[in-house]
Design a protein around this motif. Structure first.
Motif, PDB file in Angstrom:
ATOM      1  N   THR A 140      50.467   0.509 -13.761  1.00 52.47           N
ATOM      2  CA  THR A 140      50.260  -0.551 -14.743  1.00 52.47           C
ATOM      3  C   THR A 140      48.893  -1.198 -14.556  1.00 52.47           C
ATOM      4  O   THR A 140      48.159  -1.430 -15.516  1.00 52.47           O
ATOM      5  CB  THR A 140      51.367  -1.617 -14.627  1.00 52.47           C
ATOM      6  N   LEU A 141      48.528  -1.449 -13.297  1.00 55.57           N
ATOM      7  CA  LEU A 141      47.223  -2.047 -13.020  1.00 55.57           C
ATOM      8  C   LEU A 141      46.089  -1.061 -13.269  1.00 55.57           C
ATOM      9  O   LEU A 141      45.045  -1.438 -13.790  1.00 55.57           O
ATOM     10  CB  LEU A 141      47.165  -2.562 -11.586  1.00 55.57           C
ATOM     11  N   LEU A 142      46.278   0.196 -12.898  1.00 57.20           N
ATOM     12  CA  LEU A 142      45.243   1.206 -13.136  1.00 57.20           C
ATOM     13  C   LEU A 142      44.958   1.360 -14.628  1.00 57.20           C
ATOM     14  O   LEU A 142      43.819   1.608 -15.020  1.00 57.20           O
ATOM     15  CB  LEU A 142      45.641   2.548 -12.529  1.00 57.20           C
ATOM     16  N   ASP A 143      45.991   1.185 -15.437  1.00 55.56           N
ATOM     17  CA  ASP A 143      45.817   1.291 -16.884  1.00 55.56           C
ATOM     18  C   ASP A 143      44.952   0.161 -17.447  1.00 55.56           C
ATOM     19  O   ASP A 143      44.434   0.271 -18.552  1.00 55.56           O
ATOM     20  CB  ASP A 143      47.178   1.290 -17.594  1.00 55.56           C
ATOM     21  N   LYS A 144      44.776  -0.920 -16.675  1.00 59.22           N
ATOM     22  CA  LYS A 144      43.985  -2.065 -17.124  1.00 59.22           C
ATOM     23  C   LYS A 144      42.498  -1.910 -16.844  1.00 59.22           C
ATOM     24  O   LYS A 144      41.690  -2.705 -17.327  1.00 59.22           O
ATOM     25  CB  LYS A 144      44.470  -3.345 -16.443  1.00 59.22           C
ATOM     26  N   VAL A 145      42.111  -0.922 -16.062  1.00 61.33           N
ATOM     27  CA  VAL A 145      40.706  -0.765 -15.691  1.00 61.33           C
ATOM     28  C   VAL A 145      40.157   0.561 -16.217  1.00 61.33           C
ATOM     29  O   VAL A 145      40.899   1.512 -16.430  1.00 61.33           O
ATOM     30  CB  VAL A 145      40.496  -0.855 -14.154  1.00 61.33           C
ATOM     31  N   ALA A 146      38.846   0.595 -16.384  1.00 54.53           N
ATOM     32  CA  ALA A 146      38.193   1.788 -16.919  1.00 54.53           C
ATOM     33  C   ALA A 146      37.734   2.734 -15.805  1.00 54.53           C
ATOM     34  O   ALA A 146      37.069   3.726 -16.083  1.00 54.53           O
ATOM     35  CB  ALA A 146      37.007   1.384 -17.789  1.00 54.53           C
TER      36      ALA A 146
END
Length: 150
Positions: free
Chosen positions: A121-127
């Protein structure tokens, strides 16, 4: 007269410091985790303890301390709170009753299935690519090792 330190460029900023960059990144990461962990009524340090136990159940308090790098004074109240929440239990060690073994409950094991998805979920928030995230992780571990073993 100037307030700049000697040999400091005129356009220097606080973010030029590695320590500041790590500090602000850590704070941003904790703020991003907070709402995700609230649904499980966990703080980030409690989540770290749970992750350690998900990797290796039935650890001593000392082993959990080494794994999480939380000192015993910080760890003991965290473990007590997690026990109150029903995620783990403390048992006397079979070989030494003075030592406690930390054991996941069924509720703690069940939590693993849901909570481990938080990382994605957190990885999906960053590029950042997965390779960049891994490189960052390795650099942080290297820095920690060098600063704590020298």
């Amino acid at each position: 007269m100037t307030d700049k330190l000697p040999n400091t460029p005129a356009d220097a900023t606080l973010s030029d410091n590695v320590c500041f960059a790590l500090y602000t990144a850590t704070n941003a990461l904790m703020r991003a985790y907070r709402p995700l962990l609230e649904r499980y009524e966990l703080t980030y340090p409690q989540y770290l303890v749970m992750q350690a136990l998900w990797l290796q159940d039935r650890m001593s308090l000392t082993q959990v301390s080494k794994s999480t790098r939380l000192d015993m004074g910080t760890l003991t109240p965290i473990v007590k709170r997690l026990e109150t929440k029903g995620f783990l239990q403390r048992h006397a060690d079979a070989t030494d009753e003075r030592k406690k073994v930390i054991v996941l409950t069924e509720s703690g094991k069940q939590l693993k299935l849901e909570a481990l998805a938080l990382k994605q979920t957190l990885l999906d928030k960053v590029a950042m690519s997965s390779g960049e995230v891994e490189q960052l992780r390795q650099l942080c571990l290297t820095l920690t090792q060098e600063l704590t073993h020298n």
